[in-house]
Design a protein around this motif. Structure first.
Motif, PDB file in Angstrom:
ATOM      1  N   PHE A 131       0.903  -1.325  -0.018  1.00 52.91           N
ATOM      2  CA  PHE A 131       0.046  -0.161  -0.097  1.00 52.91           C
ATOM      3  C   PHE A 131       0.688   1.368  -0.126  1.00 52.91           C
ATOM      4  O   PHE A 131       0.625   2.181  -0.926  1.00 52.91           O
ATOM      5  CB  PHE A 131      -0.855  -0.029   1.311  1.00 52.91           C
ATOM      6  N   ALA A 132       1.946   1.286   1.157  1.00 48.65           N
ATOM      7  CA  ALA A 132       2.717   2.293   0.944  1.00 48.65           C
ATOM      8  C   ALA A 132       3.500   3.064  -0.294  1.00 48.65           C
ATOM      9  O   ALA A 132       3.578   3.801  -0.671  1.00 48.65           O
ATOM     10  CB  ALA A 132       3.564   2.430   2.396  1.00 48.65           C
ATOM     11  N   SER A 133       4.125   1.533  -0.936  1.00 44.64           N
ATOM     12  CA  SER A 133       4.780   2.126  -2.202  1.00 44.64           C
ATOM     13  C   SER A 133       3.992   2.580  -3.151  1.00 44.64           C
ATOM     14  O   SER A 133       4.330   3.344  -3.711  1.00 44.64           O
ATOM     15  CB  SER A 133       5.404   0.655  -2.451  1.00 44.64           C
ATOM     16  N   SER A 134       2.720   2.018  -3.199  1.00 43.71           N
ATOM     17  CA  SER A 134       1.897   2.346  -4.499  1.00 43.71           C
ATOM     18  C   SER A 134       1.318   3.879  -4.098  1.00 43.71           C
ATOM     19  O   SER A 134       1.154   4.698  -5.072  1.00 43.71           O
ATOM     20  CB  SER A 134       0.479   1.466  -4.599  1.00 43.71           C
ATOM     21  N   LYS A 135       1.024   4.171  -2.877  1.00 41.42           N
ATOM     22  CA  LYS A 135       0.570   5.445  -2.416  1.00 41.42           C
ATOM     23  C   LYS A 135       1.743   6.706  -2.720  1.00 41.42           C
ATOM     24  O   LYS A 135       1.386   7.680  -2.756  1.00 41.42           O
ATOM     25  CB  LYS A 135      -0.124   5.790  -1.191  1.00 41.42           C
ATOM     26  N   ALA A 136       2.896   6.063  -2.190  1.00 36.59           N
ATOM     27  CA  ALA A 136       4.009   7.038  -2.476  1.00 36.59           C
ATOM     28  C   ALA A 136       4.129   7.348  -3.850  1.00 36.59           C
ATOM     29  O   ALA A 136       4.595   8.398  -4.294  1.00 36.59           O
ATOM     30  CB  ALA A 136       5.499   6.471  -1.784  1.00 36.59           C
ATOM     31  N   GLY A 137       4.109   6.404  -4.773  1.00 39.09           N
ATOM     32  CA  GLY A 137       4.000   6.482  -6.114  1.00 39.09           C
ATOM     33  C   GLY A 137       3.002   7.544  -6.776  1.00 39.09           C
ATOM     34  O   GLY A 137       3.498   8.443  -7.591  1.00 39.09           O
ATOM     35  N   LEU A 138       1.850   7.602  -6.048  1.00 42.55           N
ATOM     36  CA  LEU A 138       0.929   8.469  -6.602  1.00 42.55           C
ATOM     37  C   LEU A 138       1.315  10.082  -6.221  1.00 42.55           C
ATOM     38  O   LEU A 138       0.834  10.795  -7.041  1.00 42.55           O
ATOM     39  CB  LEU A 138      -0.440   8.140  -6.066  1.00 42.55           C
ATOM     40  N   ARG A 139       1.802   9.955  -4.927  1.00 46.20           N
ATOM     41  CA  ARG A 139       2.136  11.278  -4.491  1.00 46.20           C
ATOM     42  C   ARG A 139       3.152  11.966  -5.259  1.00 46.20           C
ATOM     43  O   ARG A 139       3.261  13.013  -5.525  1.00 46.20           O
ATOM     44  CB  ARG A 139       2.720  11.258  -2.967  1.00 46.20           C
ATOM     45  N   MET A 140       4.313  11.148  -5.949  1.00 42.88           N
ATOM     46  CA  MET A 140       5.204  11.436  -6.636  1.00 42.88           C
ATOM     47  C   MET A 140       4.759  11.916  -8.036  1.00 42.88           C
ATOM     48  O   MET A 140       5.377  12.874  -8.531  1.00 42.88           O
ATOM     49  CB  MET A 140       6.358  10.770  -6.657  1.00 42.88           C
ATOM     50  N   LEU A 141       3.773  11.219  -8.425  1.00 40.98           N
ATOM     51  CA  LEU A 141       3.136  11.438  -9.752  1.00 40.98           C
ATOM     52  C   LEU A 141       2.456  12.846  -9.756  1.00 40.98           C
ATOM     53  O   LEU A 141       2.640  13.696 -10.464  1.00 40.98           O
ATOM     54  CB  LEU A 141       1.957  10.511  -9.905  1.00 40.98           C
ATOM     55  N   ALA A 142       1.517  13.249  -8.487  1.00 38.94           N
ATOM     56  CA  ALA A 142       1.241  14.341  -8.519  1.00 38.94           C
ATOM     57  C   ALA A 142       2.026  15.439  -8.279  1.00 38.94           C
ATOM     58  O   ALA A 142       1.801  16.539  -8.940  1.00 38.94           O
ATOM     59  CB  ALA A 142       0.042  14.231  -7.074  1.00 38.94           C
ATOM     60  N   GLN A 143       3.066  15.166  -7.593  1.00 43.65           N
ATOM     61  CA  GLN A 143       4.216  16.437  -7.408  1.00 43.65           C
ATOM     62  C   GLN A 143       4.632  16.602  -8.908  1.00 43.65           C
ATOM     63  O   GLN A 143       5.010  17.805  -9.084  1.00 43.65           O
ATOM     64  CB  GLN A 143       5.310  15.968  -6.534  1.00 43.65           C
ATOM     65  N   SER A 144       5.356  15.596  -9.414  1.00 43.15           N
ATOM     66  CA  SER A 144       5.856  15.817 -10.965  1.00 43.15           C
ATOM     67  C   SER A 144       4.771  16.727 -11.885  1.00 43.15           C
ATOM     68  O   SER A 144       5.066  17.754 -12.337  1.00 43.15           O
ATOM     69  CB  SER A 144       6.137  14.695 -11.385  1.00 43.15           C
ATOM     70  N   MET A 145       3.577  16.225 -11.730  1.00 44.45           N
ATOM     71  CA  MET A 145       2.421  16.880 -12.521  1.00 44.45           C
ATOM     72  C   MET A 145       2.205  18.306 -12.129  1.00 44.45           C
ATOM     73  O   MET A 145       1.923  19.267 -12.970  1.00 44.45           O
ATOM     74  CB  MET A 145       1.373  15.905 -12.493  1.00 44.45           C
ATOM     75  N   ALA A 146       2.355  18.669 -10.808  1.00 44.79           N
ATOM     76  CA  ALA A 146       2.092  19.861 -10.485  1.00 44.79           C
ATOM     77  C   ALA A 146       3.177  21.020 -11.013  1.00 44.79           C
ATOM     78  O   ALA A 146       2.971  22.219 -11.404  1.00 44.79           O
ATOM     79  CB  ALA A 146       2.102  20.106  -8.966  1.00 44.79           C
TER      80      ALA A 146
END
Length: 255
Positions: A166-181
């Motif tokens: 769970f943590a690895s997948s949600k951390a990936g989503l967080r980095m996706l959002a940060q890069s997109m921003a």
């Protein structure tokens, strides 16, 4: 919650909520909140009966909503959803607000975890976010506006025992959002990641984690409507003062 009405639906942008499940869930709460602001809400989820019930509740309250049954990890389904959401019709104009709320969570022992189980969590919690984020960027950048909001979790910040998947997948989503921003903010897109740091006071927690609910006690869980208020506030922010990451937790939650 009362629903705002608008006379000219064609002038009203749509809102899309992805990952809608039971009525007492965050996806449903976001859908109701956006409908209360006069939006036509496109409710997207895997289970037709569940998203139809959410649609009915919005319409019964005087709002406007439609449903799309889809798998957020399927590229063709995501493209089809955006084709619907971006098409101006009698219910509203093209969408300018996307909330990605799809996800799953349960404790698992890493030693006995099958590879396909780990992958399934990544596909739903992270890969689906990529498909939605990419498609939203493709549609919003030519318009020069739009909000893309991702539901995050405590696991995006720290990995706990039995939650590596769970943590690895949600951390990936967080980095996706940060890069997109960073990539699309200068082009007019507001990309935000909401860390929901605690249990949500909805059906899933009450049915799967009853001991956790009892342990937290009164006001120990996040109120769905309060979370939805925060999402709407993010969308309404002036672009001179955008928030990228917002963390939400009960006042009594340790952090």
């Amino acid at each position: 919650m009362s629903i705002a009405r608008e006379t000219h639906a064609s002038n009203r942008p749509k809102a899309v909520v992805i990952g809608v499940g039971p009525e007492q869930g965050l996806g449903a709460g976001l859908s109701r909140r956006f409908a209360a602001e006069g939006r036509h809400v496109v409710i997207a989820g895997r289970t037709e009966a569940k998203i139809e019930r959410v649609r009915e509740s919005i319409v019964e309250a005087g709002g406007s909503a439609s449903t799309v049954v889809m798998d957020v990890t399927n590229e063709a389904d995501v493209i089809r959803l955006f084709d619907v959401a971006m098409r101006a019709d009698e219910r509203g104009g093209s969408a300018d607000l996307i909330a990605y709320n799809a996800g799953n969570n349960q404790p698992l022992d890493l030693r006995t975890m099958e590879a396909d189980v780990f992958e399934s969590f990544w596909r739903l919690n992270c890969f689906g976010g990529f498909l939605v984020g990419r498609e939203a960027a493709r549609r919003f950048v030519p318009l020069g506006r739009g909000s893309i909001l991702f539901s995050g979790a405590t696991g995006a910040l720290r990995g706990l025992p039995n939650f590596a998947h769970f943590a690895s997948s949600k951390a990936g989503l967080r980095m996706l959002a940060q890069s997109m921003a960073r990539e699309f903010g200068p082009l007019g897109l507001h990309v935000a990641h909401v860390v929901i740091d605690g249990g949500i006071d909805g059906e899933r927690v009450h049915t799967r984690f009853t001991e956790h609910v009892q342990q937290k006690g009164p006001d120990g869980l996040l109120d769905i409507d309060a979370i939805a208020d925060a999402f709407w506030s993010l969308h309404r922010q002036h672009r001179s003062a955008w928030t990228h990451e917002l963390d939400l937790r009960p006042f009594k939650e340790a952090f």
